[in-house]
Design a protein around this motif. Structure first.
Motif, short mmCIF file in Angstrom:
data_model
loop_
_atom_site.label_atom_id
_atom_site.label_comp_id
_atom_site.label_asym_id
_atom_site.label_seq_id
_atom_site.Cartn_x
_atom_site.Cartn_y
_atom_site.Cartn_z
N ARG A 125 0.83 -1.20 0.00
CA ARG A 125 0.00 0.00 0.00
C ARG A 125 0.87 1.26 0.00
O ARG A 125 0.67 2.16 -0.82
CB ARG A 125 -0.93 -0.03 1.21
N VAL A 126 1.87 1.31 0.88
CA VAL A 126 2.67 2.53 0.97
C VAL A 126 3.55 2.70 -0.28
O VAL A 126 3.77 3.82 -0.75
CB VAL A 126 3.51 2.57 2.28
N LEU A 127 3.99 1.58 -0.86
CA LEU A 127 4.79 1.68 -2.09
C LEU A 127 3.94 2.18 -3.26
O LEU A 127 4.38 3.00 -4.07
CB LEU A 127 5.44 0.33 -2.42
N ARG A 128 2.68 1.72 -3.32
CA ARG A 128 1.77 2.24 -4.36
C ARG A 128 1.54 3.73 -4.18
O ARG A 128 1.50 4.48 -5.16
CB ARG A 128 0.41 1.52 -4.27
N GLU A 129 1.39 4.15 -2.93
CA GLU A 129 1.20 5.58 -2.66
C GLU A 129 2.44 6.38 -3.08
O GLU A 129 2.31 7.48 -3.62
CB GLU A 129 0.90 5.81 -1.18
N ALA A 130 3.62 5.80 -2.85
CA ALA A 130 4.86 6.50 -3.24
C ALA A 130 4.95 6.64 -4.76
O ALA A 130 5.38 7.68 -5.28
CB ALA A 130 6.08 5.77 -2.68
N VAL A 131 4.53 5.60 -5.48
CA VAL A 131 4.50 5.68 -6.95
C VAL A 131 3.50 6.76 -7.38
O VAL A 131 3.82 7.64 -8.19
CB VAL A 131 4.14 4.31 -7.58
N ALA A 132 2.30 6.73 -6.77
CA ALA A 132 1.26 7.71 -7.13
C ALA A 132 1.71 9.14 -6.83
O ALA A 132 1.36 10.07 -7.55
CB ALA A 132 -0.04 7.38 -6.40
N ALA A 133 2.51 9.30 -5.77
CA ALA A 133 2.98 10.64 -5.39
C ALA A 133 4.20 11.07 -6.21
O ALA A 133 4.77 12.13 -5.94
CB ALA A 133 3.30 10.65 -3.89
N GLY A 134 4.61 10.26 -7.17
CA GLY A 134 5.77 10.63 -7.99
C GLY A 134 7.10 10.49 -7.27
O GLY A 134 8.10 11.07 -7.65
#
Lengths: 194, 194
Positions: free
Chosen positions: B126-135
């Motif tokens: 979840r946090v890695l997906r958020e990091a990708v989404a946040a650029g």
């Protein structure tokens, strides 16, 4: 095979399968077929036999790590070593010794494990330095640190695979590490976008 | 503290220190001060007590991993979780169970370990997906894989630290992983070189 050889072979298998604390001299005798008298002729204690078996397991491990030393393209050597076939559910013959309570507490048994990891670390640092020099990795990465990161990926991958009884998490862990290494290339001088 | 609580506490300490195979009911009685009758009143087998202790160890581990769930900047949460203080020489309460021969061979004891790792994996993904989404991370990296890579870095870091009897390799492994994650930022739109 002589009985000494057979004892060392058997102990090395049992230490991989069951660790040290949980392997008894009786296990070794039953699996090897070597009698008690002959066993104590060659090894006066279980610990002496374990030391010989540990040296055998390390001698099996180190040639694989020497693939890191080359020759050839450094990043290709890194990939080949990371991705070589490994039965993750069996774990690492050497690494698993660190989790054995009787090995952890015995500096004499732990010493060859420490020495083996230190040797592998030297090979990793060397190939990572070569990758930086070849322009395959950014030069602000620290090869000494990164060597421990990649060793940990493999050792920890075994832990995850055994927990899930599935090779998948091990393969994921190393594929993810390789993807990160590839993403850590220096910015390209020539931009090849179509 | 009642005697059941005391037994679970003591078993959970002993399993962290010595694993399961090498911990006897006598060890538990001697350290806890609880008598044999009371012990068998609460737990009919060592395995029943171990299951309760394992649940306790997992309950200690999971709140730390829930730090990954936020709120706040995803990469800052990743860094905080990777770099939080950990006594590497003690190893992971849960991960070390995978190296215990009697746990590896017992699906009932292994199940809570598998479940705990699966929960931590969900938080990491979840946090890695958020990091990708946040650029903050390249979008060609696979969060499912990378989650296993980072879990393996921590689990394997313990192995390296125990082998060398030194916190250093553990700290190196996680610092190297963080440096790789930072190097895996998408190429910047604005180039801030002086």
């Amino acid at each position: 095979m002589d009985s000494r050889e057979l004892l060392v072979d058997t102990m090395s298998e049992l230490m991989w399968e069951r660790g040290y604390a949980d392997t008894s001299p009786r296990h070794v005798r039953e699996r090897s077929g070597v009698g008690q008298g002959s066993m104590y002729h060659h090894f006066s204690t279980k610990r002496d036999l374990a030391l010989a078996a540990l040296e055998r397991n390390i001698a099996d491990l180190l040639p694989a790590a020497s693939e890191l030393d080359g020759p050839g393209d450094p990043m290709a050597r890194i990939e080949a070593y990371l991705m070589r076939p490994r039965a993750a559910l069996k774990g690492c013959k050497v690494g698993r010794m660190t989790q054995d309570p009787q090995v952890r507490e015995d500096p004499v048994l732990l010493a060859p494990v420490a020495r083996a990891f230190a040797e592998v670390h030297v090979s990793w640092v060397r190939v990572l330095r070569e990758a930086v020099a070849a322009g395959q990795l950014r030069d602000d990465l620290d090869p000494e640190q990164l060597a421990h990161t990649l060793m940990a990926v493999l050792q920890g991958g075994y832990v995850l695979a055994i927990a899930q009884q599935d090779q998948g998490p091990f393969d994921d862990a190393r594929a993810g590490a390789l993807a990160l290494l590839r993403a850590a290339k220096p910015n390209p001088k020539i931009n090849r976008r179509k």
